[in-house]
Design a protein around this motif. Structure first.
Motif, PDB file in Angstrom:
ATOM      1  N   ALA A  66     -42.363  39.513   3.022  1.00 58.70           N
ATOM      2  CA  ALA A  66     -42.524  38.491   4.063  1.00 58.70           C
ATOM      3  C   ALA A  66     -43.998  38.271   4.389  1.00 58.70           C
ATOM      4  O   ALA A  66     -44.439  37.132   4.605  1.00 58.70           O
ATOM      5  CB  ALA A  66     -41.755  38.895   5.319  1.00 58.70           C
ATOM      6  N   HIS A 114     -45.605  36.349   1.454  1.00 61.60           N
ATOM      7  CA  HIS A 114     -45.130  34.968   1.538  1.00 61.60           C
ATOM      8  C   HIS A 114     -45.841  34.222   2.670  1.00 61.60           C
ATOM      9  O   HIS A 114     -46.397  33.132   2.472  1.00 61.60           O
ATOM     10  CB  HIS A 114     -43.618  35.015   1.780  1.00 61.60           C
ATOM     11  CG  HIS A 114     -42.935  33.688   1.798  1.00 61.60           C
ATOM     12  ND1 HIS A 114     -41.569  33.577   1.859  1.00 61.60           N
ATOM     13  CD2 HIS A 114     -43.400  32.420   1.802  1.00 61.60           C
ATOM     14  CE1 HIS A 114     -41.223  32.291   1.865  1.00 61.60           C
ATOM     15  NE2 HIS A 114     -42.325  31.570   1.842  1.00 61.60           N
ATOM     16  N   GLN A 137     -43.158  36.075  -3.232  1.00 62.46           N
ATOM     17  CA  GLN A 137     -42.202  36.897  -2.490  1.00 62.46           C
ATOM     18  C   GLN A 137     -41.188  37.506  -3.440  1.00 62.46           C
ATOM     19  O   GLN A 137     -40.857  38.694  -3.340  1.00 62.46           O
ATOM     20  CB  GLN A 137     -41.479  36.069  -1.430  1.00 62.46           C
ATOM     21  CG  GLN A 137     -40.329  36.836  -0.778  1.00 62.46           C
ATOM     22  CD  GLN A 137     -39.653  36.085   0.332  1.00 62.46           C
ATOM     23  OE1 GLN A 137     -40.270  35.699   1.296  1.00 62.46           O
ATOM     24  NE2 GLN A 137     -38.348  35.902   0.213  1.00 62.46           N
ATOM     25  N   CYS A 195     -37.091  35.595   7.002  1.00 65.75           N
ATOM     26  CA  CYS A 195     -37.104  35.927   5.574  1.00 65.75           C
ATOM     27  C   CYS A 195     -35.896  36.774   5.211  1.00 65.75           C
ATOM     28  O   CYS A 195     -35.306  36.606   4.131  1.00 65.75           O
ATOM     29  CB  CYS A 195     -38.400  36.653   5.209  1.00 65.75           C
ATOM     30  SG  CYS A 195     -39.884  35.603   5.263  1.00 65.75           S
TER      31      CYS A 195
END
Length: 301
Positions: free
Chosen positions: A203, A206, A227, A278
């Motif tokens: 996460a 990302h 990710q 996420c």
């Protein structure tokens, strides 16, 4: 409680994150234990790659039906086709970049950008320069799916609407922060840091790539691919059968933007919102592949 010297470790203790980590782990374990995975794991991986690429392209503005993506062979006709083609190239090659990622994430990011834009683009594989635009992260609005998550999440309509994203950092700042991120990931590989769940690490990678928008375009599809690579290398999804991209698309871009604003704000509440979002997307990706496994088991695929 989290342990070790990983600077990301405190994020694992934010409100709601430990529960999200447990729910994701349970969902992934159930999928890996599906009887179809014993015989047809490679087929599930291939289908997850296709569906993840389609969803990631949709989030980047090319929302094509899955069967159209499956049927097409030429992805050069127009900007949407090129976006889908880039997402497919990234998804196909991501598994070959794992060893490079472990020691040189920046090299992998450059490769992902080249795959996204094609080698004919003069900007392919290099970060944006002074005066170059960072592109648009959410070019279209994908509505959230109705109802609740299929695996114990929150109703999509419960997410408040987000605002506009702040401008991307300058190329110089983006480069400096990318270098910091690369060093952090390399330290994890070398064993200098441990104890942070894969959901949290993925996460952060990302979110940081979305925040920095280091390239002139396709930063979204690159961030989502990164990710996925982290989820593989950190051992949560080693066979790449959990397409979180499907979940982000299903939840809709408004929820995606709102959660990202939490990450950009940097508050504990905002970071927790991003990480749990996420996690919800990943669980929906698990649900997608579980449906694929069920279809295979019934002889429908």
């Amino acid at each position: 409680m989290s342990t070790g010297t990983d600077p990301l470790a405190p994020l694992a203790d934010l409100p709601g994150v430990p529960e999200a980590v447990v729910e994701v782990r349970k969902a992934v374990d159930r999928l890996y234990g599906h009887r179809v995975m014993r015989r047809r794991a490679q087929e599930v991986t291939s289908e997850a790659a296709l569906r993840g690429a389609r969803a990631s392209a949709a989030l980047d503005g090319a929302d094509w039906p899955l069967e159209e993506v499956r049927r097409r062979s030429d992805f050069s006709a127009d900007p949407q086709a090129r976006t889908v083609g880039g997402a497919l190239r990234i998804s196909a090659e991501a598994g070959q970049l794992l060893s490079t990622w472990r020691h040189s994430p920046l090299q992998v990011l450059a490769r992902l950008h080249l795959l996204a834009v094609g080698d004919a683009d003069p900007s392919a594989g290099r970060p944006r320069r002074a005066g170059e635009s960072a592109g648009v992260l959410f070019p279209v609005e994908l509505p959230a799916a109705e109802g609740v998550f299929g695996d114990g999440g929150q109703p999509a309509e419960a997410v408040e609407r987000g605002g506009e994203l702040p401008p991307a950092p300058s190329p110089e700042e983006a480069a400096a922060r990318l270098d910091q991120l690369s060093q952090l990931l390399a330290a994890r590989t070398e064993g200098a840091a441990s104890g942070t769940p894969a959901l949290v690490v993925s996460a952060v990678v990302h979110g940081e790539l979305l925040a920095l928008r280091p390239f002139g375009e396709h930063n979204g599809v690159i961030a989502r691919a990164a990710q996925r690579i982290v989820l593989i290398t950190e051992g949560l999804d080693p066979k790449a059968i959990c397409p979180a991209e499907v979940g982000f698309a299903e939840l809709g871009t408004e929820a995606y933007r709102t959660a990202l604003l939490g990450y950009l704000g940097g508050t504990p509440e905002g970071m927790a919102r991003w990480i749990t979002h996420c996690g919800a997307a990943l669980r929906l990706g698990v649900r997608e592949s579980t449906a694929v496994c069920e279809a295979m088991q019934r002889g429908m695929v």
